[in-house]
Write a protein that holds these residues in place. Structure first.
Motif, mmCIF file in Angstrom:
data_model
loop_
_atom_site.group_PDB
_atom_site.id
_atom_site.type_symbol
_atom_site.label_atom_id
_atom_site.label_comp_id
_atom_site.label_asym_id
_atom_site.label_seq_id
_atom_site.Cartn_x
_atom_site.Cartn_y
_atom_site.Cartn_z
ATOM 1 N N ALA A 226 0.831 -1.208 0.000
ATOM 2 C CA ALA A 226 0.000 0.000 0.000
ATOM 3 C C ALA A 226 0.862 1.253 0.000
ATOM 4 O O ALA A 226 0.580 2.218 -0.724
ATOM 5 N N ALA A 227 1.908 1.255 0.814
ATOM 6 C CA ALA A 227 2.792 2.426 0.875
ATOM 7 C C ALA A 227 3.518 2.633 -0.447
ATOM 8 O O ALA A 227 3.636 3.766 -0.938
ATOM 9 N N GLY A 228 4.019 1.542 -1.043
ATOM 10 C CA GLY A 228 4.703 1.664 -2.327
ATOM 11 C C GLY A 228 3.782 2.179 -3.412
ATOM 12 O O GLY A 228 4.164 3.028 -4.226
ATOM 13 N N ALA A 229 2.543 1.674 -3.436
ATOM 14 C CA ALA A 229 1.572 2.157 -4.427
ATOM 15 C C ALA A 229 1.230 3.619 -4.182
ATOM 16 O O ALA A 229 1.069 4.396 -5.122
ATOM 17 N N GLY A 230 1.122 3.995 -2.907
ATOM 18 C CA GLY A 230 0.850 5.395 -2.590
ATOM 19 C C GLY A 230 1.970 6.311 -3.048
ATOM 20 O O GLY A 230 1.729 7.384 -3.618
ATOM 21 N N LEU A 231 3.202 5.895 -2.816
ATOM 22 C CA LEU A 231 4.342 6.698 -3.248
ATOM 23 C C LEU A 231 4.442 6.736 -4.778
ATOM 24 O O LEU A 231 4.917 7.736 -5.347
ATOM 25 N N ARG A 232 3.984 5.696 -5.435
ATOM 26 C CA ARG A 232 3.982 5.699 -6.899
ATOM 27 C C ARG A 232 3.004 6.742 -7.430
ATOM 28 O O ARG A 232 3.271 7.400 -8.444
ATOM 29 N N ILE A 233 1.846 6.887 -6.748
ATOM 30 C CA ILE A 233 0.900 7.938 -7.129
ATOM 31 C C ILE A 233 1.554 9.306 -6.971
ATOM 32 O O ILE A 233 1.424 10.188 -7.829
ATOM 33 N N PHE A 234 2.280 9.482 -5.862
ATOM 34 C CA PHE A 234 2.985 10.746 -5.621
ATOM 35 C C PHE A 234 4.005 11.012 -6.730
ATOM 36 O O PHE A 234 4.093 12.130 -7.250
ATOM 37 N N TRP A 235 4.740 9.982 -7.117
ATOM 38 C CA TRP A 235 5.750 10.167 -8.163
ATOM 39 C C TRP A 235 5.104 10.419 -9.520
ATOM 40 O O TRP A 235 5.664 11.152 -10.344
ATOM 41 N N ALA A 236 3.930 9.832 -9.755
ATOM 42 C CA ALA A 236 3.220 10.097 -11.009
ATOM 43 C C ALA A 236 2.833 11.553 -11.109
ATOM 44 O O ALA A 236 2.770 12.116 -12.211
#
Length: 330
Positions: A226-236
């Motif tokens: 969940a944290a990795g996916a959340g950070l991926r949204i931030f990077w997007a």
């Protein structure tokens, strides 16, 4: 435009469209009639908005057209094939699509936890600044092990499931902001490192790992996903690539919704393990073995079904029919 005269002239068409929209079944002739009326009423709404935009009438015609459009287009029907597709394609594809982010998050957090725990063991004076001697003794002798037996197994499983689902939902929902996710991870790492360091210092490392590993491996993996996916949204949002920022965040956000639903199911499994296996009288090796098998099953799921789905172009996003059209960008 004389609005009263306009309403009188077309009221019959509006009433007929309303009647057809409310019917459960339409014949072929009635379906054609409804389509014709829909087009006429859409023209009427346009004329009213342009010449005499009376709010009540505009709202009424807009609502009427919405009902007619829903009646003519139909609704999406739920089928078990949708569930099968989600479990075999959408969810594993989303996991595989974000694997670099959550595997990196997992590695960094596990390493940080061990470094913090080692530092606490190597500097005993730090322990006294965190907890009093009586609090440390209470944690070592009672609180840590007692946590897993203080509730009935069934209610404890539900409690753990809802709490972990809430944490993962926060990681996904706050991902676009970046910093809150890092803060949640930091709190989690510090908590595990401090308790683990204290238990190790007082000779209860076997109890700590014997109780934390059966459920903790898969449970923490879910948090890191969940944290990795959340950070991926931030990077997007930071680096959208050839997409607009809105398109990039929307695509990653939709995939994150798939992860949220799927992780809720996985966390149900971890909750059952924590409630029924972790405090059970089984030997330590058997309890840890259950945790290892659960973790291996999850990773196998990701790197088999997820890899196969990714090869077919799946990312965990909605199917094109539900996704909507995207304007081309340069």
């Amino acid at each position: 435009m004389d609005l009263d005269a306009y309403v009188t002239a077309h009221h019959g068409e509006w009433s007929r469209l309303e009647q057809l929209s409310g019917q459960r079944r339409l014949s072929g002739t009635e379906a054609d009639e409804m389509l014709d009326l829909y087009q006429r009423v859409a023209t009427h709404l346009s004329e009213v908005r342009t010449r005499s935009p009376e709010p009540t009438l505009v709202a009424h015609l807009s609502s009427l057209l919405a009902r007619a459009r829903l009646r003519s287009a139909g609704t999406r029907t739920f089928t078990w094939s949708d569930v099968v597709r989600f479990l075999t394609v959408t969810f594993p594809a989303a996991l595989f699509h974000t694997r670099r982010w959550w595997l990196t998050t997992l590695g960094v957090n596990v390493a940080a936890a061990f470094v913090m725990g080692w530092y606490l063991v190597a500097h005993p004076a730090l322990e006294t600044s965190l907890l009093s001697p009586s609090e440390v003794q209470q944690l070592v002798d009672n609180d840590f092990a007692g946590y897993y037996t203080q509730y009935a197994a069934g209610s404890f499983a539900v409690k753990i499931w809802t709490n972990n689902a809430w944490v993962t939902a926060l990681c996904l929902a706050l991902g676009v902001f970046g910093v809150p996710v890092v803060y949640l991870l930091f709190q989690n790492v510090v908590n595990v490192a401090v308790i683990g360091g204290i238990m190790w210092t007082h000779g209860r490392a076997d109890l700590f790992f014997g109780l934390i590993l059966p459920h903790g491996m898969l449970e923490l993996t879910c948090v890191f996903v969940a944290a990795g996916a959340g950070l991926r949204i931030f990077w997007a949002w930071i680096e959208p690539g050839p997409r607009t920022r809105g398109q990039a965040v929307a695509e990653e956000g939709r995939a994150a919704l798939s992860l949220a639903l799927g992780l809720a199911l996985v966390l149900l499994v971890t909750g059952l393990i924590e409630a029924f296996v972790t405090p059970s009288p089984l030997p330590t090796w058997a309890r840890i073995g259950v945790g290892v098998l659960a973790e291996l099953a999850f990773l196998t799921y990701v790197f088999t079904l997820g890899r196969w789905a990714a090869r077919r172009g799946e990312t965990g996003d909605l199917v094109p029919a539900d996704r909507g059209e995207t304007a081309p960008v340069v």
